[in-house]
Design a protein around this motif. Structure first.
Motif, PDB file in Angstrom:
ATOM      1  N   GLY A 140      38.545  36.575  42.476  1.00 28.85           N
ATOM      2  CA  GLY A 140      39.924  36.642  41.987  1.00 28.85           C
ATOM      3  C   GLY A 140      40.820  36.679  43.201  1.00 28.85           C
ATOM      4  N   LEU A 141      41.587  37.732  43.341  1.00 30.33           N
ATOM      5  CA  LEU A 141      42.422  37.885  44.525  1.00 30.33           C
ATOM      6  C   LEU A 141      41.578  38.179  45.763  1.00 30.33           C
ATOM      7  N   TRP A 142      40.383  38.660  45.544  1.00 28.58           N
ATOM      8  CA  TRP A 142      39.381  38.812  46.590  1.00 28.58           C
ATOM      9  C   TRP A 142      38.017  38.572  45.935  1.00 28.58           C
ATOM     10  N   LYS A 143      36.986  38.476  46.748  1.00 33.62           N
ATOM     11  CA  LYS A 143      35.636  38.310  46.214  1.00 33.62           C
ATOM     12  C   LYS A 143      35.085  39.689  45.873  1.00 33.62           C
ATOM     13  N   VAL A 144      34.573  39.794  44.647  1.00 32.39           N
ATOM     14  CA  VAL A 144      34.125  41.077  44.117  1.00 32.39           C
ATOM     15  C   VAL A 144      32.600  41.160  44.211  1.00 32.39           C
ATOM     16  N   TYR A 145      32.155  42.216  44.861  1.00 32.54           N
ATOM     17  CA  TYR A 145      30.726  42.498  44.984  1.00 32.54           C
ATOM     18  C   TYR A 145      30.361  43.760  44.207  1.00 32.54           C
ATOM     19  N   GLY A 146      31.362  44.502  43.759  1.00 30.51           N
ATOM     20  CA  GLY A 146      31.141  45.755  43.058  1.00 30.51           C
ATOM     21  C   GLY A 146      31.524  45.667  41.604  1.00 30.51           C
ATOM     22  N   ASP A 147      32.507  46.463  41.212  1.00 25.11           N
ATOM     23  CA  ASP A 147      32.910  46.638  39.820  1.00 25.11           C
ATOM     24  C   ASP A 147      33.803  45.472  39.357  1.00 25.11           C
ATOM     25  N   VAL A 148      33.194  44.521  38.678  1.00 25.86           N
ATOM     26  CA  VAL A 148      33.900  43.312  38.238  1.00 25.86           C
ATOM     27  C   VAL A 148      34.979  43.640  37.216  1.00 25.86           C
ATOM     28  N   GLU A 149      34.663  44.433  36.218  1.00 22.98           N
ATOM     29  CA  GLU A 149      35.628  44.703  35.149  1.00 22.98           C
ATOM     30  C   GLU A 149      36.859  45.435  35.677  1.00 22.98           C
ATOM     31  N   ASN A 150      36.671  46.403  36.536  1.00 24.98           N
ATOM     32  CA  ASN A 150      37.806  47.105  37.126  1.00 24.98           C
ATOM     33  C   ASN A 150      38.636  46.149  37.977  1.00 24.98           C
ATOM     34  N   SER A 151      37.979  45.304  38.742  1.00 17.29           N
ATOM     35  CA  SER A 151      38.702  44.337  39.571  1.00 17.29           C
ATOM     36  C   SER A 151      39.506  43.364  38.717  1.00 17.29           C
ATOM     37  N   LYS A 152      38.937  42.912  37.615  1.00 11.60           N
ATOM     38  CA  LYS A 152      39.674  42.006  36.720  1.00 11.60           C
ATOM     39  C   LYS A 152      40.928  42.685  36.173  1.00 11.60           C
ATOM     40  N   ARG A 153      40.822  43.972  35.836  1.00 17.69           N
ATOM     41  CA  ARG A 153      42.005  44.706  35.354  1.00 17.69           C
ATOM     42  C   ARG A 153      43.071  44.783  36.457  1.00 17.69           C
ATOM     43  N   ILE A 154      42.630  45.045  37.675  1.00 19.91           N
ATOM     44  CA  ILE A 154      43.563  45.108  38.805  1.00 19.91           C
ATOM     45  C   ILE A 154      44.218  43.750  39.020  1.00 19.91           C
ATOM     46  N   PHE A 155      43.437  42.683  39.022  1.00 22.09           N
ATOM     47  CA  PHE A 155      43.986  41.333  39.212  1.00 22.09           C
ATOM     48  C   PHE A 155      45.047  41.031  38.152  1.00 22.09           C
ATOM     49  N   LYS A 156      44.759  41.411  36.915  1.00 15.12           N
ATOM     50  CA  LYS A 156      45.704  41.164  35.817  1.00 15.12           C
ATOM     51  C   LYS A 156      46.999  41.941  36.033  1.00 15.12           C
ATOM     52  N   ARG A 157      46.883  43.216  36.428  1.00  7.21           N
ATOM     53  CA  ARG A 157      48.091  44.021  36.682  1.00  7.21           C
ATOM     54  C   ARG A 157      48.914  43.426  37.826  1.00  7.21           C
ATOM     55  N   TYR A 158      48.254  42.996  38.888  1.00  9.77           N
ATOM     56  CA  TYR A 158      48.971  42.400  40.019  1.00  9.77           C
ATOM     57  C   TYR A 158      49.667  41.105  39.601  1.00  9.77           C
ATOM     58  N   LYS A 159      48.995  40.299  38.798  1.00  9.34           N
ATOM     59  CA  LYS A 159      49.599  39.048  38.325  1.00  9.34           C
ATOM     60  C   LYS A 159      50.818  39.332  37.449  1.00  9.34           C
ATOM     61  N   GLN A 160      50.690  40.293  36.545  1.00  9.53           N
ATOM     62  CA  GLN A 160      51.828  40.650  35.684  1.00  9.53           C
ATOM     63  C   GLN A 160      52.987  41.189  36.516  1.00  9.53           C
ATOM     64  N   CYS A 161      52.690  41.994  37.491  1.00 10.04           N
ATOM     65  CA  CYS A 161      53.719  42.544  38.369  1.00 10.04           C
ATOM     66  C   CYS A 161      54.444  41.418  39.109  1.00 10.04           C
ATOM     67  N   THR A 162      53.678  40.495  39.660  1.00 13.12           N
ATOM     68  CA  THR A 162      54.275  39.376  40.407  1.00 13.12           C
ATOM     69  C   THR A 162      55.160  38.542  39.500  1.00 13.12           C
ATOM     70  N   GLU A 163      54.677  38.233  38.306  1.00 14.62           N
ATOM     71  CA  GLU A 163      55.487  37.442  37.367  1.00 14.62           C
ATOM     72  C   GLU A 163      56.761  38.186  36.995  1.00 14.62           C
ATOM     73  N   SER A 164      56.662  39.465  36.745  1.00 15.20           N
ATOM     74  CA  SER A 164      57.825  40.269  36.364  1.00 15.20           C
ATOM     75  C   SER A 164      58.862  40.329  37.476  1.00 15.20           C
TER      76      SER A 164
END
Length: 180
Positions: A140-164
């Motif tokens: 996503g915004l970085w390559k994930v080697y650990g917690d995929v689901e948590n990273s996806k939530r973070i990516f989504k929040r960052y994308k929403q923030c940027t759009e807003s």
């Protein structure tokens, strides 16, 4: 360097959601770039945000926007601190750590520990280094080697923030109005 490009690249940091962001910008005039940088730095510093060129080369600058308090929190976590000290970082002072990062950029095109300066999980930074950017679980915004689901939530929040923030800027808000 326009407000629009800064907001598009650094919205999560401006909003207080992320330790730091980096982006590359081109400039025609070094003196014009320095003048713009001084103005942005003065405005952002009053809001607890630093904005520095990490590397300048041939009309291009790699910019780092960060929240010193957040960076200090991140780099002083015991595991992060131990990891960064292996590369010669002072983890007691965020400004000294950023200075060391700038020096590392002189020797390496992109020192991979930079992820910790951007708020990435240590597990993902180590994974990227250990596996040389391969064998990741998710990108996503970085390559994930650990917690995929948590990273996806973070990516989504960052994308929403940027759009807003970009919508608000387009509607007439100033960058100062967008800073949390």
């Amino acid at each position: 360097m326009s407000e629009e490009s800064i907001v598009r690249s650094c919205a999560p940091t401006l909003a207080g959601m992320k330790t730091g962001n980096m982006f590359s910008t081109f400039f025609e005039s070094r003196s014009g770039f320095i003048d713009d940088l001084r103005a942005y730095r003065a405005s952002l510093k009053n809001k607890g945000i630093e904005f520095l060129p990490i590397k300048i080369c041939d009309g291009r600058a790699l910019m780092y926007m960060f929240r010193p308090d957040s960076l200090q929190r991140d780099i002083s976590q015991p595991d992060n601190s131990e990891f960064l000290r292996q590369f010669g970082y002072d983890t007691e002072d965020p400004y000294k750590a950023v200075g060391a990062l700038m020096r590392r950029f002189r020797d390496f095109p992109c020192p991979h520990e930079i992820g910790l300066f951007l708020g990435y999980p240590l597990e993902d930074v180590k994974g990227f280094i250990d596996y040389k950017g391969s064998f990741y679980k998710y990108a996503g915004l970085w390559k994930v080697y650990g917690d995929v689901e948590n990273s996806k939530r973070i990516f989504k929040r960052y994308k929403q923030c940027t759009e807003s923030l970009c919508r608000r800027l387009s509607a007439g808000a100033s960058m100062d109005d967008l800073i949390a």
